[in-house]
Design a protein around this motif. Structure first.
Motif, PDB file in Angstrom:
ATOM      1  N   GLU A  41       0.825  -1.207   0.000  1.00 35.08           N
ATOM      2  CA  GLU A  41       0.000   0.000   0.000  1.00 35.08           C
ATOM      3  C   GLU A  41       0.858   1.256   0.000  1.00 35.08           C
ATOM      4  N   PRO A  97      -0.912   7.193  -2.587  1.00 31.52           N
ATOM      5  CA  PRO A  97      -2.339   7.520  -2.517  1.00 31.52           C
ATOM      6  C   PRO A  97      -3.030   7.318  -3.863  1.00 31.52           C
ATOM      7  N   GLU A 138      -7.562  10.357  -3.173  1.00 35.43           N
ATOM      8  CA  GLU A 138      -6.746  10.697  -2.003  1.00 35.43           C
ATOM      9  C   GLU A 138      -5.683  11.724  -2.380  1.00 35.43           C
ATOM     10  N   GLN A 139      -5.049  11.542  -3.527  1.00 40.36           N
ATOM     11  CA  GLN A 139      -4.024  12.474  -3.977  1.00 40.36           C
ATOM     12  C   GLN A 139      -4.620  13.853  -4.213  1.00 40.36           C
ATOM     13  N   THR A 140      -5.837  13.893  -4.759  1.00 39.63           N
ATOM     14  CA  THR A 140      -6.515  15.169  -4.978  1.00 39.63           C
ATOM     15  C   THR A 140      -6.737  15.892  -3.656  1.00 39.63           C
ATOM     16  N   LEU A 141      -7.209  15.166  -2.629  1.00 38.88           N
ATOM     17  CA  LEU A 141      -7.411  15.778  -1.312  1.00 38.88           C
ATOM     18  C   LEU A 141      -6.100  16.275  -0.714  1.00 38.88           C
ATOM     19  N   LEU A 142      -5.045  15.489  -0.857  1.00 40.57           N
ATOM     20  CA  LEU A 142      -3.746  15.912  -0.340  1.00 40.57           C
ATOM     21  C   LEU A 142      -3.254  17.172  -1.058  1.00 40.57           C
TER      22      LEU A 142
END
Length: 70
Positions: A29, A34, A38-42
Motif C-alpha cells: 500500500e 495515494p 486521495e491524492q486530490t485531497l492531499l
C-alpha cells in the motif's frame, strides 16, 4: 489461489504468519501511494496550507483539544 481461498486462509495461520502478511500488505500500500481521490485531497490540503500556513494548528495543540473533549 482464488480470493475466497485467500480469505479463508488467515484463521489457519499463526499470529506471526498473519503479522508477516499484514506487514507485507502495508508495504504494498505504501509503495502504491495515494489513489487518485486521495491524492486530490492531499493536493488541495497542501494548496490551502501554502496559502495560509498560520491557519493551521501545531500537532500538540490539536492533541490537547482532542483530549479535552473526552
Amino acid at each position: 489461489m482464488s480470493k475466497a481461498e485467500i480469505h479463508a486462509e488467515p484463521p489457519d495461520l499463526s499470529l506471526e504468519e498473519r503479522g508477516d502478511i499484514l506487514a507485507h500488505l502495508w508495504k504494498l500500500e505504501e509503495a502504491a501511494g495515494p489513489a487518485g481521490p486521495e491524492q486530490t485531497l492531499l493536493n488541495e490540503a497542501q494548496i490551502a496550507y501554502d496559502a495560509q500556513p498560520e491557519a493551521g494548528s501545531p500537532w500538540p495543540e490539536v492533541i490537547a483539544r482532542l483530549r479535552h473533549r473526552e
